[in-house]
Structure formats: structure tokens, C-alpha cells
Design an enzyme around this catalytic site. Structure first.
Site, PDB file in Angstrom:
ATOM      1  N   ASP A  97       4.998 -47.476  42.300  1.00 15.18           N
ATOM      2  CA  ASP A  97       4.782 -47.678  40.875  1.00 15.18           C
ATOM      3  C   ASP A  97       3.889 -46.068  41.064  1.00 15.18           C
ATOM      4  O   ASP A  97       2.956 -45.578  41.623  1.00 15.18           O
ATOM      5  CB  ASP A  97       3.512 -48.370  40.350  1.00 15.18           C
ATOM      6  CG  ASP A  97       4.473 -49.518  40.099  1.00 15.18           C
ATOM      7  OD1 ASP A  97       5.368 -49.429  39.162  1.00 15.18           O
ATOM      8  OD2 ASP A  97       4.404 -50.799  40.637  1.00 15.18           O
ATOM      9  N   ASP A 123      10.325 -56.840  37.368  1.00 16.38           N
ATOM     10  CA  ASP A 123       9.491 -56.471  37.247  1.00 16.38           C
ATOM     11  C   ASP A 123       8.115 -56.944  36.281  1.00 16.38           C
ATOM     12  O   ASP A 123       8.040 -56.535  35.010  1.00 16.38           O
ATOM     13  CB  ASP A 123       9.635 -54.687  37.241  1.00 16.38           C
ATOM     14  CG  ASP A 123       8.368 -53.764  37.602  1.00 16.38           C
ATOM     15  OD1 ASP A 123       7.653 -55.058  38.588  1.00 16.38           O
ATOM     16  OD2 ASP A 123       8.246 -52.296  37.748  1.00 16.38           O
TER      17      ASP A 123
HETATM   18  C1  DX5 Z   1       3.595 -53.036  36.429  1.00 14.51           C
HETATM   19  C2  DX5 Z   1       4.501 -52.129  38.047  1.00 14.51           C
HETATM   20  C3  DX5 Z   1       4.167 -53.578  38.777  1.00 14.51           C
HETATM   21  C4  DX5 Z   1       3.327 -54.417  39.611  1.00 14.51           C
HETATM   22  C5  DX5 Z   1       3.974 -56.102  39.165  1.00 14.51           C
HETATM   23  O1  DX5 Z   1       3.357 -51.544  36.308  1.00 14.51           O
HETATM   24  O2  DX5 Z   1       5.419 -51.971  37.341  1.00 14.51           O
HETATM   25  O3  DX5 Z   1       5.691 -53.144  40.018  1.00 14.51           O
HETATM   26  O4  DX5 Z   1       2.895 -53.754  41.175  1.00 14.51           O
HETATM   27  O5  DX5 Z   1       2.813 -56.652  40.095  1.00 14.51           O
HETATM   28  P1  DX5 Z   1       3.554 -58.140  40.136  1.00 14.51           P
HETATM   29  O6  DX5 Z   1       4.305 -58.658  40.756  1.00 14.51           O
HETATM   30  O7  DX5 Z   1       1.592 -58.710  40.797  1.00 14.51           O
HETATM   31  O8  DX5 Z   1       3.053 -58.313  38.537  1.00 14.51           O
HETATM   32 ZN    ZN Z   2       7.158 -51.035  38.920  1.00 13.09          ZN
END
Ligand code: DX5
Ligand code: ZN
Length: 221
Positions: free
Chosen positions: A34, A172
Site C-alpha cells: 500500500d 481488499d
Molecule cells: C487499506 C489497504 C489494505 C489493508 C488491508 O487501505 O488497502 O490493503 O492492508 O488490511 P486488513 O486486511 O487488515 O483489512
Molecule cells: Zn491495499
């Protein structure tokens, strides 16, 4: 085929190489990196240097998820990634941005936020490798999964079938052992997973997520 892309936002970045090796040992298909600019989202995350450094310690494909305003200005900085994922609401001309990513030699992903329509993206579906449905507000890991986004997954699944397209349908945010099954049943096959992947025994967590997803393929219509 199920694709598991652990999101290093949730990794212990003081020991990033060890976390990445564990994810790789667990059978990860790629790494989700990210990129956050403190503007599009109220948080900061990784940079082009992270991609370059990761390249030294893993052969896994690297996916740069640009959660930034004005991604067009910085696309070329991420050309080392196998895939660049742009948020569809960050660019004035999505088709032009997709073409620019393609010119860099990268695969293309398009992310769509919870409040945004996916039907509006019908024309770009033939041009991308991944349509990534956000199940949380971008910016932070560890948020609860919003099951209402599964309608978007179902719609994408129907479009893909009707038009014989090949893009992956991703989710995601909030994907874990409890929620991954309903995503798969709705038609998703690609998962960016932060907190549920980089928890406990990372290799075992990644493996368990894939097993849960694969088992749920039987419930897909
Ligand atoms: C949020 C990101 C995600 C995040 C997801 O803005 O795009 O990729 O890392 O994290 P989890 O799986 O913990 O919701
Ligand atoms: Zn992400």
C-alpha cells in the site's frame, strides 16, 4: 485459481524481510504494497524504495496499491512493480491512466471504494488484470469487513462470465478466515489480506486463508 496477496501494511516492518519470507513460505502469490500519501487517505505508507528493497529479498510479484491523490504524477516511480493498482476515483481519465500503467510494462488493477459504483467501470473491465473491491475505507488495516460490497463482486462475476473476460475479482480490507468464504462464493478469487495474514504463524495463516478460499469454491454459482 485463488490468488492470495498478503498486505505488508500489517507486517512488522522492523523485520520486513522475515515477514515476507514467512508469507512466501505459506504460499503467497504476490505481495500487496500500500502506498499512502496522507491526502487521499489520512495515513502514510510505503514508497518506491520499499519495492526496490523487497525486490532484493523475494521473487514474489509486487503489487503497488496507490491510495494517493493524483497517481498520474507518480506512476513511473512504481514501474518496478509487477502490478500497479489505482483507485478509480483518483484520476480524471481512468482509461488514460490504465494506458499509462500499461506503457510502463505493468499489469493494471483498479480499486473501487465502498461508496462508489462498479457499474460505471464496465468499459474498463476488458483492459485490466484486476478489479479490486474495497471492503473497508482505505487508509488502515484491521477494520471490519463490509459485506454489502459483495453485491459488487456478484455483478463483476456476472459481467466476467457474460463477456468472457479474464480480469481477477479482488477484495481488499477485512478479509479473514470468517469472511473469505462469502467473498469466494460471490465470485472473488483475489485477496489482499493484511491483519489476518500477518498474524501469529504467518506461513500457517497464509496457508489457512488459501485453504478456506479453495474450500468455498464449491459454493460459487
Ligand atoms: C487499506 C489497504 C489494505 C489493508 C488491508 O487501505 O488497502 O490493503 O492492508 O488490511 P486488513 O486486511 O487488515 O483489512
Ligand atoms: Zn491495499
Amino acid at each position: 485459481m485463488i490468488h492470495i496477496s498478503p498486505s505488508i501494511l500489517a507486517a512488522d516492518t522492523a523485520y520486513l524481510a522475515a515477514a515476507v519470507r514467512a508469507a512466501e513460505a505459506g504460499g503467497a502469490d504476490s505481495l500487496h504494497v500500500d502506498v499512502m500519501d496522507g491526502h487521499y487517505v489520512a495515513n502514510y505508507a510505503f514508497s518506491p524504495k520499499t519495492l526496490a528493497d523487497l525486490r532484493q529479498v523475494t521473487r514474489l510479484p509486487l503489487h503497488a496499491h496507490l491510495e494517493v491523490s493524483n497517481p498520474d504524477d507518480v506512476l513511473s516511480l512504481f514501474a518496478a512493480a509487477e502490478m500497479i493498482i489505482v483507485q478509480e476515483d483518483t484520476t480524471p481519465d481512468l482509461a488514460a491512466t490504465i494506458a499509462a500503467v500499461r506503457r510502463l510494462g505493468c499489469q493494471v488493477g483498479v480499486g473501487v471504494n465502498r461508496s462508489r459504483s462498479v457499474e460505471a467501470l464496465a468499459s474498463v473491465l476488458p483492459q485490466v488484470e484486476l478489479l479490486l473491491v474495497m471492503a473497508v475505507e482505505p487508509g488502515f488495516g484491521g477494520q471490519p469487513f463490509d459485506a454489502s460490497v459483495l453485491d459488487k463482486v456478484r455483478w463483476l462475476h456476472a459481467q466476467r462470465r457474460a463477456h468472457r473476460l479474464n480480469f481477477a475479482i479482488g477484495v481488499d480490507g477485512g478479509v479473514n478466515l470468517t469472511t473469505i468464504g462469502e467473498c469466494v462464493a460471490a465470485g472473488a478469487d483475489f485477496f489482499a489480506i493484511g491483519s489476518a495474514a500477518f498474524a501469529g504463524d504467518v506461513a500457517a495463516s497464509v496457508q489457512a486463508l488459501r485453504n478456506a478460499a479453495t474450500a468455498s469454491m464449491a459454493f460459487r454459482r
